[in-house]
Design a protein around this motif. Structure first.
Motif, PDB file in Angstrom:
ATOM      1  N   VAL A  57       0.097  28.077 -79.646  1.00  0.00           N
ATOM      2  CA  VAL A  57       1.496  28.480 -79.549  1.00  0.00           C
ATOM      3  C   VAL A  57       1.552  29.997 -79.400  1.00  0.00           C
ATOM      4  O   VAL A  57       0.941  30.730 -80.171  1.00  0.00           O
ATOM      5  N   VAL A  58       2.264  30.455 -78.388  1.00  0.00           N
ATOM      6  CA  VAL A  58       2.481  31.877 -78.167  1.00  0.00           C
ATOM      7  C   VAL A  58       3.963  32.154 -78.375  1.00  0.00           C
ATOM      8  O   VAL A  58       4.804  31.473 -77.795  1.00  0.00           O
ATOM      9  N   GLU A  59       4.275  33.152 -79.214  1.00  0.00           N
ATOM     10  CA  GLU A  59       5.680  33.444 -79.496  1.00  0.00           C
ATOM     11  C   GLU A  59       5.886  34.946 -79.548  1.00  0.00           C
ATOM     12  O   GLU A  59       5.440  35.625 -80.469  1.00  0.00           O
ATOM     13  N   LEU A  60       6.556  35.465 -78.537  1.00  0.00           N
ATOM     14  CA  LEU A  60       6.909  36.876 -78.504  1.00  0.00           C
ATOM     15  C   LEU A  60       8.090  37.127 -79.431  1.00  0.00           C
ATOM     16  O   LEU A  60       8.934  36.244 -79.629  1.00  0.00           O
ATOM     17  N   PRO A  61       8.182  38.319 -80.019  1.00  0.00           N
ATOM     18  CA  PRO A  61       9.276  38.604 -80.957  1.00  0.00           C
ATOM     19  C   PRO A  61      10.650  38.377 -80.329  1.00  0.00           C
ATOM     20  O   PRO A  61      10.934  38.840 -79.226  1.00  0.00           O
ATOM     21  N   GLY A  62      11.469  37.605 -81.027  1.00  0.00           N
ATOM     22  CA  GLY A  62      12.832  37.368 -80.592  1.00  0.00           C
ATOM     23  C   GLY A  62      12.965  36.376 -79.453  1.00  0.00           C
ATOM     24  O   GLY A  62      14.077  36.194 -78.925  1.00  0.00           O
ATOM     25  N   LEU A 113      11.174  33.030 -69.917  1.00  0.00           N
ATOM     26  CA  LEU A 113       9.971  32.677 -69.162  1.00  0.00           C
ATOM     27  C   LEU A 113       9.383  33.872 -68.420  1.00  0.00           C
ATOM     28  O   LEU A 113       8.156  34.028 -68.364  1.00  0.00           O
ATOM     29  N   ALA A 114      10.219  34.719 -67.829  1.00  0.00           N
ATOM     30  CA  ALA A 114       9.701  35.876 -67.094  1.00  0.00           C
ATOM     31  C   ALA A 114       8.861  36.763 -68.007  1.00  0.00           C
ATOM     32  O   ALA A 114       7.792  37.258 -67.609  1.00  0.00           O
ATOM     33  N   ALA A 115       9.326  36.962 -69.241  1.00  0.00           N
ATOM     34  CA  ALA A 115       8.577  37.792 -70.189  1.00  0.00           C
ATOM     35  C   ALA A 115       7.223  37.161 -70.509  1.00  0.00           C
ATOM     36  O   ALA A 115       6.206  37.857 -70.627  1.00  0.00           O
ATOM     37  N   TYR A 116       7.189  35.834 -70.612  1.00  0.00           N
ATOM     38  CA  TYR A 116       5.919  35.171 -70.906  1.00  0.00           C
ATOM     39  C   TYR A 116       4.976  35.203 -69.705  1.00  0.00           C
ATOM     40  O   TYR A 116       3.765  35.380 -69.871  1.00  0.00           O
ATOM     41  N   GLU A 160       4.802  37.510 -67.518  1.00  0.00           N
ATOM     42  CA  GLU A 160       4.249  38.873 -67.503  1.00  0.00           C
ATOM     43  C   GLU A 160       3.230  39.054 -68.620  1.00  0.00           C
ATOM     44  O   GLU A 160       2.151  39.621 -68.409  1.00  0.00           O
ATOM     45  N   HIS A 161       3.556  38.569 -69.806  1.00  0.00           N
ATOM     46  CA  HIS A 161       2.659  38.694 -70.956  1.00  0.00           C
ATOM     47  C   HIS A 161       1.333  37.966 -70.734  1.00  0.00           C
ATOM     48  O   HIS A 161       0.270  38.439 -71.166  1.00  0.00           O
ATOM     49  N   LEU A 162       1.388  36.834 -70.041  1.00  0.00           N
ATOM     50  CA  LEU A 162       0.199  36.000 -69.858  1.00  0.00           C
ATOM     51  C   LEU A 162      -0.507  36.255 -68.527  1.00  0.00           C
ATOM     52  O   LEU A 162      -1.501  35.581 -68.234  1.00  0.00           O
ATOM     53  N   ALA A 163      -0.011  37.199 -67.729  1.00  0.00           N
ATOM     54  CA  ALA A 163      -0.544  37.395 -66.376  1.00  0.00           C
ATOM     55  C   ALA A 163      -2.046  37.616 -66.371  1.00  0.00           C
ATOM     56  O   ALA A 163      -2.790  36.998 -65.595  1.00  0.00           O
ATOM     57  N   GLY A 218      12.102  29.685 -59.319  1.00  0.00           N
ATOM     58  CA  GLY A 218      12.205  30.992 -58.703  1.00  0.00           C
ATOM     59  C   GLY A 218      11.273  31.993 -59.359  1.00  0.00           C
ATOM     60  O   GLY A 218      10.641  32.816 -58.678  1.00  0.00           O
ATOM     61  N   LEU A 219      11.152  31.921 -60.687  1.00  0.00           N
ATOM     62  CA  LEU A 219      10.240  32.814 -61.403  1.00  0.00           C
ATOM     63  C   LEU A 219       8.794  32.562 -61.000  1.00  0.00           C
ATOM     64  O   LEU A 219       8.032  33.504 -60.740  1.00  0.00           O
ATOM     65  N   PHE A 220       8.398  31.295 -60.932  1.00  0.00           N
ATOM     66  CA  PHE A 220       7.039  30.968 -60.516  1.00  0.00           C
ATOM     67  C   PHE A 220       6.795  31.387 -59.072  1.00  0.00           C
ATOM     68  O   PHE A 220       5.718  31.866 -58.727  1.00  0.00           O
ATOM     69  N   GLY A 221       7.790  31.171 -58.211  1.00  0.00           N
ATOM     70  CA  GLY A 221       7.635  31.545 -56.815  1.00  0.00           C
ATOM     71  C   GLY A 221       7.384  33.028 -56.642  1.00  0.00           C
ATOM     72  O   GLY A 221       6.572  33.448 -55.808  1.00  0.00           O
ATOM     73  N   ARG A 222       8.098  33.848 -57.423  1.00  0.00           N
ATOM     74  CA  ARG A 222       7.884  35.297 -57.341  1.00  0.00           C
ATOM     75  C   ARG A 222       6.576  35.712 -57.989  1.00  0.00           C
ATOM     76  O   ARG A 222       5.909  36.638 -57.517  1.00  0.00           O
ATOM     77  N   ALA A 223       6.201  35.038 -59.070  1.00  0.00           N
ATOM     78  CA  ALA A 223       4.971  35.407 -59.762  1.00  0.00           C
ATOM     79  C   ALA A 223       3.724  35.005 -58.974  1.00  0.00           C
ATOM     80  O   ALA A 223       2.714  35.712 -58.991  1.00  0.00           O
TER      81      ALA A 223
END
Length: 469
Positions: free
Chosen positions: A68-73, A171-174, A176-179, A417-422
């Motif tokens: 489990v990955v959980e970014l603050p907030g 999701l976008a933050a994750y 980026e975090h997991l890139a 859309g997020l996956f497509g851009r990533a």
């Protein structure tokens, strides 16, 4: 790979462990944050994540880790990371699903309930069964079947988020975090969509974007007797009509702003025509007596629903109920405007064009207020690679016994859309076992168990083919 053993393993696992695990997941009221603002305290989302994590951690998949990955907030994300098995490609495969749910949404049929799993007529009833709790179980089952049958696959990361029903705000933050951890992603399998029947493999190849805002036109500081004021001051509704006519032709429904229109790609148009020839494009909607569709041409209807901008008025304010309405020239009218945008339209530019049309040279100097304006891009799949095209043909013939078909969806799913851009160069397989009447988001939601087994087997074979593509 022993394809017979893949099928047997998938069927056996769904009949026992996977179905049991998914049934327990249904019982958890893991509402998406949009429907449970206090989700962190109520704990249902975390309970759902932990339940699925425990299930995945127990699967006999060599080298797999469930975390489990959980970014603050932010809402948590669950990852199942499975190292490559006899693959020649160094690409990563991402398999997507989500664990948050819609609310109960009304009264369910006798014997059924949103948090009560019931297996009946080869269907699993309960909220989250089909949207989208099955995804993690299907992904793990596909991988387990590959290992049991001597199959291969690239490194595969199953990513299960918990905010999709709220628009995937985290999701976008994750991503980026997991890139760095995910590396070069060459294949994305999204298990969260539906098809036009339960007899073949369906792929979604496009989704519309969206723009929405609240529009208020104000002409008075307070209401006045209509006999005293009408003809002297324009009604706020009249001004609204003129503003909206700048954007939409009221006779045809077509948009007048170039920022809202695109040319339909040739491959998408070909998919639509193939499906039309087979009779899959006639929508079934609860039309009122005497109402006709806007066209008799099924291709035109699908283009309207998937590749053309449409405007819907989804809410209104400033209008009293009819029984309470007196002879008053009302001070203002507010409308909620919802624009479904073509998949390749720049949603931000479209929203700017809409706002400009609504606020420039307003008739009679009426006050225009815009609020809560937001936009999200759509998605159009990258062209299919030869290996994927041939694999889909083979899997469809041997697993489903019918050719696979592709379709565009008229709704908006921000995560694509997020996956497509990533991952702009990745191959996309956007599929799922849902179909007509599955009742996602409404009472009596159900999952078609036999179709789920077939889709799971298809995913396993696609992973196998990708490993040496």
């Amino acid at each position: 790979m022993d394809e017979r053993l893949v099928r047997e393993t998938v069927r056996n696992l769904w009949a026992r462990e996977a179905l049991a695990g998914l049934s327990e997941f249904v019982a958890i009221p893991a509402l998406s944050p949009a429907f449970d603002a206090d989700w962190a305290r109520t704990g249902h989302l975390h309970a759902a994540v932990e339940h699925v994590r425990a299930y995945l951690a127990e699967r006999p998949i060599a080298g797999a880790t469930a975390e489990v990955v959980e970014l603050p907030g932010r809402t948590p994300v669950l990852l199942l990371d499975v190292p490559a098995r006899e693959a020649t490609t160094t690409e990563t495969v991402v398999v997507y699903g989500h664990l948050d749910k819609q609310p109960a949404a009304g009264t369910w049929s006798p014997g059924l309930g949103p948090w009560t799993p019931v297996v009946k007529d080869e269907k699993l009833y309960g909220r989250g069964a089909g949207d989208d709790g099955y995804a993690g179980y299907a992904a793990a089952t596909a991988l387990e079947a590959l290992h049991a049958a001597g199959g291969r696959h690239a490194r595969t990361v199953v990513l299960l988020e918990t905010g999709e029903e709220s628009g995937s705000p985290d999701l976008a933050a994750y991503l980026e975090h997991l890139a760095g951890r995910l590396g070069r992603v060459g294949l994305v399998v999204c298990l969260d969509t539906s098809g036009a029947d339960y007899e073949r493999l369906w792929l979604a190849t496009s989704l519309r974007g969206i723009a929405f805002l609240d529009l208020t036109v104000r002409v008075l500081t307070s209401g006045v007797h209509s006999g005293h004021g009408s003809g002297l001051v324009p009604s706020s509704f009249r001004v609204l009509r003129e503003l909206l006519d700048r954007i939409e032709d009221p006779r045809t429904g077509r948009m007048k702003l170039p920022e809202l229109e695109v040319e339909v790609p040739a491959d998408r148009l070909a998919e639509i025509r193939v499906a039309a020839e087979e009779g899959f494009l006639t929508p079934q909607l609860p039309l009122a007596d005497g109402v006709r569709y806007v066209s008799d041409d099924p291709v035109e209807l699908v283009l309207n629903n998937t590749w053309r901008t449409t405007l819907s008025i989804t809410g209104a304010d400033g209008l009293p109920p009819i029984l309470d309405a007196g002879n008053v020239l009302r001070p203002y009218t507010s409308l909620k405007l919802s624009f479904r945008l073509p998949p390749t339209v720049d949603a931000g530019s479209a929203l700017q064009a809409i706002e400009k049309a609504l606020t420039t040279d307003v008739p009679f100097g009426a006050q225009v207020e815009l609020a809560r304006a937001e936009a999200a891009d759509g998605w159009n799949a990258t062209p299919r690679a030869p290996w994927l095209e041939s694999t889909l043909d083979e899997v469809s013939a041997e697993v489903f016994g019918k050719p696979w078909r592709a379709l565009g969806l008229g709704g908006t799913i921000p995560f694509l859309g997020l996956f497509g851009r990533a991952y702009p160069d990745a191959q996309f397989v956007v599929t799922g076992p849902r179909g007509p009447g599955n009742n996602a988001h409404v009472p009596d939601e159900w999952l078609h168990l036999e179709q789920t087994e077939r889709v799971t087997e298809a995913v396993a074979r696609i992973l196998h083919a990708h490993a040496t593509a």
